[in-house]
Design a protein around this motif. Structure first.
Motif, PDB file in Angstrom:
ATOM      1  N   LEU A  80       0.813  -1.202   0.000  1.00  0.00           N
ATOM      2  CA  LEU A  80       0.000   0.000   0.000  1.00  0.00           C
ATOM      3  C   LEU A  80       0.856   1.265   0.000  1.00  0.00           C
ATOM      4  O   LEU A  80       1.937   1.305   0.586  1.00  0.00           O
ATOM      5  CB  LEU A  80      -0.914   0.028   1.233  1.00  0.00           C
ATOM      6  CG  LEU A  80      -2.008  -1.032   1.312  1.00  0.00           C
ATOM      7  CD1 LEU A  80      -2.719  -0.925   2.655  1.00  0.00           C
ATOM      8  CD2 LEU A  80      -2.999  -0.873   0.173  1.00  0.00           C
ATOM      9  N   LEU A  81       0.340   2.295  -0.646  1.00  0.00           N
ATOM     10  CA  LEU A  81       0.911   3.633  -0.581  1.00  0.00           C
ATOM     11  C   LEU A  81      -0.176   4.583  -0.090  1.00  0.00           C
ATOM     12  O   LEU A  81      -1.373   4.340  -0.285  1.00  0.00           O
ATOM     13  CB  LEU A  81       1.410   4.089  -1.952  1.00  0.00           C
ATOM     14  CG  LEU A  81       2.584   3.321  -2.549  1.00  0.00           C
ATOM     15  CD1 LEU A  81       2.872   3.808  -3.962  1.00  0.00           C
ATOM     16  CD2 LEU A  81       3.829   3.459  -1.679  1.00  0.00           C
ATOM     17  N   THR A  82       0.258   5.665   0.554  1.00  0.00           N
ATOM     18  CA  THR A  82      -0.688   6.664   1.046  1.00  0.00           C
ATOM     19  C   THR A  82      -0.723   7.843   0.083  1.00  0.00           C
ATOM     20  O   THR A  82       0.323   8.382  -0.307  1.00  0.00           O
ATOM     21  CB  THR A  82      -0.293   7.159   2.450  1.00  0.00           C
ATOM     22  OG1 THR A  82      -0.315   6.058   3.357  1.00  0.00           O
ATOM     23  CG2 THR A  82      -1.260   8.231   2.939  1.00  0.00           C
ATOM     24  N   TYR A  83      -1.920   8.240  -0.302  1.00  0.00           N
ATOM     25  CA  TYR A  83      -2.132   9.402  -1.165  1.00  0.00           C
ATOM     26  C   TYR A  83      -2.973  10.410  -0.390  1.00  0.00           C
ATOM     27  O   TYR A  83      -3.915  10.034   0.318  1.00  0.00           O
ATOM     28  CB  TYR A  83      -2.867   8.995  -2.445  1.00  0.00           C
ATOM     29  CG  TYR A  83      -2.152   7.951  -3.260  1.00  0.00           C
ATOM     30  CD1 TYR A  83      -1.310   8.309  -4.309  1.00  0.00           C
ATOM     31  CD2 TYR A  83      -2.324   6.596  -2.969  1.00  0.00           C
ATOM     32  CE1 TYR A  83      -0.652   7.343  -5.049  1.00  0.00           C
ATOM     33  CE2 TYR A  83      -1.669   5.627  -3.712  1.00  0.00           C
ATOM     34  CZ  TYR A  83      -0.836   6.006  -4.749  1.00  0.00           C
ATOM     35  OH  TYR A  83      -0.179   5.051  -5.479  1.00  0.00           O
ATOM     36  N   GLY A  84      -2.651  11.690  -0.493  1.00  0.00           N
ATOM     37  CA  GLY A  84      -3.431  12.667   0.245  1.00  0.00           C
ATOM     38  C   GLY A  84      -2.996  14.089  -0.019  1.00  0.00           C
ATOM     39  O   GLY A  84      -2.016  14.344  -0.735  1.00  0.00           O
ATOM     40  N   SER A  85      -3.725  15.014   0.549  1.00  0.00           N
ATOM     41  CA  SER A  85      -3.402  16.434   0.416  1.00  0.00           C
ATOM     42  C   SER A  85      -4.129  17.218   1.511  1.00  0.00           C
ATOM     43  O   SER A  85      -5.009  16.693   2.201  1.00  0.00           O
ATOM     44  CB  SER A  85      -3.800  16.969  -0.965  1.00  0.00           C
ATOM     45  OG  SER A  85      -5.202  16.930  -1.127  1.00  0.00           O
ATOM     46  N   LEU A  86      -3.734  18.469   1.664  1.00  0.00           N
ATOM     47  CA  LEU A  86      -4.332  19.380   2.636  1.00  0.00           C
ATOM     48  C   LEU A  86      -5.114  20.473   1.917  1.00  0.00           C
ATOM     49  O   LEU A  86      -4.781  20.845   0.785  1.00  0.00           O
ATOM     50  CB  LEU A  86      -3.253  20.047   3.491  1.00  0.00           C
ATOM     51  CG  LEU A  86      -2.298  19.146   4.279  1.00  0.00           C
ATOM     52  CD1 LEU A  86      -1.208  19.995   4.917  1.00  0.00           C
ATOM     53  CD2 LEU A  86      -3.054  18.365   5.342  1.00  0.00           C
ATOM     54  N   PHE A  87      -6.152  20.964   2.559  1.00  0.00           N
ATOM     55  CA  PHE A  87      -6.766  22.209   2.102  1.00  0.00           C
ATOM     56  C   PHE A  87      -7.181  23.009   3.319  1.00  0.00           C
ATOM     57  O   PHE A  87      -7.588  22.445   4.346  1.00  0.00           O
ATOM     58  CB  PHE A  87      -7.939  21.955   1.154  1.00  0.00           C
ATOM     59  CG  PHE A  87      -9.163  21.363   1.791  1.00  0.00           C
ATOM     60  CD1 PHE A  87     -10.175  22.166   2.305  1.00  0.00           C
ATOM     61  CD2 PHE A  87      -9.327  19.990   1.847  1.00  0.00           C
ATOM     62  CE1 PHE A  87     -11.310  21.613   2.880  1.00  0.00           C
ATOM     63  CE2 PHE A  87     -10.457  19.427   2.422  1.00  0.00           C
ATOM     64  CZ  PHE A  87     -11.452  20.241   2.932  1.00  0.00           C
ATOM     65  N   SER A  88      -7.033  24.310   3.233  1.00  0.00           N
ATOM     66  CA  SER A  88      -7.325  25.206   4.350  1.00  0.00           C
ATOM     67  C   SER A  88      -8.359  26.235   3.944  1.00  0.00           C
ATOM     68  O   SER A  88      -8.465  26.610   2.764  1.00  0.00           O
ATOM     69  CB  SER A  88      -6.047  25.921   4.816  1.00  0.00           C
ATOM     70  OG  SER A  88      -5.100  24.987   5.297  1.00  0.00           O
ATOM     71  N   ILE A  89      -9.102  26.678   4.941  1.00  0.00           N
ATOM     72  CA  ILE A  89     -10.070  27.738   4.698  1.00  0.00           C
ATOM     73  C   ILE A  89     -10.084  28.643   5.934  1.00  0.00           C
ATOM     74  O   ILE A  89     -10.009  28.173   7.069  1.00  0.00           O
ATOM     75  CB  ILE A  89     -11.476  27.158   4.408  1.00  0.00           C
ATOM     76  CG1 ILE A  89     -12.425  28.264   3.958  1.00  0.00           C
ATOM     77  CG2 ILE A  89     -12.029  26.373   5.571  1.00  0.00           C
ATOM     78  CD1 ILE A  89     -13.704  27.736   3.334  1.00  0.00           C
TER      79      ILE A  89
END
Length: 298
Positions: A80-89
């Motif tokens: 498995l690999l981890t995929y992701g990202s951040l978003f801010s508001i």
């Protein structure tokens, strides 16, 4: 009283998660149709093992002893690999959210997670990596490459013959695996559906459009799965596949079987706002070559 993000952090997270799942489930992807999902317990290299077919039963003469049958196994590995990202508001944007930016961002993140899985699954076909036997997924020694031709009765029938004649274990008789779908780039979707639905052979006995008509033996025998991911690789190449839930084709692995993306949030301190993190743990691998056929097209 001023509005702080900490005042409604849980509401924000629940709302964002709902919008993210809406995006994830509504994305126009096809990976669920061409792969089988399995749970993976950790991020270590994991073996996906399966038993080979039990050999055919031999004759037992009168008063003779029964002999033991033997079964081998096959395995491919997956990690498995981890995929992701951040978003801010920001707090101000949340309070003044007249344009529904807050709802659209997590929805887009959910769609991106689904597209990521889709890309991983289709890369199994397009990358044509070596299996545990050291041979590429599609290879002449695997007997799963058709004669380059457009989608037609003859070329699909050849693909079916290849899957039917595949053997397993010590058996010399074919496994009779039936084609369940044609997996095609967007450019070939129309042609594949014409062949699937026509009562008569749309190409005809002469091999040209409008030729002498014959019954269409391919009518409603399989489904068409079209995806633009294949268009970016080769707009002429197409694939035939057995049912991934009955024979191993493409395996789609998720951590603990969690096939939906995960979202969590963190309140800002130096910056007044909230940050969300979206992630999905996934990997895709070919489970076996016997249920897949590639045709370079024409």
């Amino acid at each position: 009283i001023g509005h702080a993000t900490s005042d409604f952090a849980n509401v924000l997270e629940n709302t964002a998660n709902k919008f993210m799942l809406v995006g994830f489930e509504s994305a126009e992807t096809t990976w669920r149709r061409i792969s089988r999902s399995v749970p993976i317990t950790d991020f270590k290299v994991t073996s996906m093992s399966r038993l080979q077919a039990y050999p055919s039963l031999p004759v037992v003469p009168p008063n003779a002893e029964f002999k033991y049958g033997t079964m081998g196994d096959m395995k491919e590995t997956i990690a498995l690999l981890t995929y992701g990202s951040l978003f801010s508001i920001s707090r101000q944007a949340l309070i003044n959210d007249d344009l529904s930016v807050f709802s659209d961002i997590p929805r887009q993140q959910g769609m991106a997670a689904d597209r990521t899985i889709n890309s991983n699954v289709y890369s199994v076909l397009t990358a044509n990596a070596a299996l545990s036997d050291g041979v590429a997924l599609f290879h002449s020694s695997h007997a799963n490459i058709g004669t380059g031709a457009a989608i037609a009765v003859a070329s699909v029938d050849e693909a079916r013959t290849l899957t039917r004649k595949q053997t397993d274990g010590g058996n010399t008789v074919g496994m009779n695996n039936e084609i369940a779908m044609l997996i095609v780039p967007a450019e070939l979707e129309g042609r594949a559906n014409v062949l699937r639905t026509s009562q008569v052979d749309p190409i005809g006995l002469t091999g040209a459009l409008g030729g002498a008509q014959a019954a269409n033996p391919e009518q409603n025998r399989w489904e068409v799965v079209a995806d633009a991911t294949l268009s970016a690789d080769d707009a002429a190449q197409w694939y035939a596949s057995t049912n991934p839930n009955t024979t191993d084709t493409i395996i789609s692995g998720f951590l603990d079987g969690q096939s939906s993306p995960f979202l969590e949030n963190e309140n800002g301190f130096t910056v007044d706002g909230v940050t969300f993190k979206v992630r999905i743990d996934h990997a895709a691998v070919a489970g076996d070559y016997r249920g897949l056929v590639r045709n370079a097209g024409a």
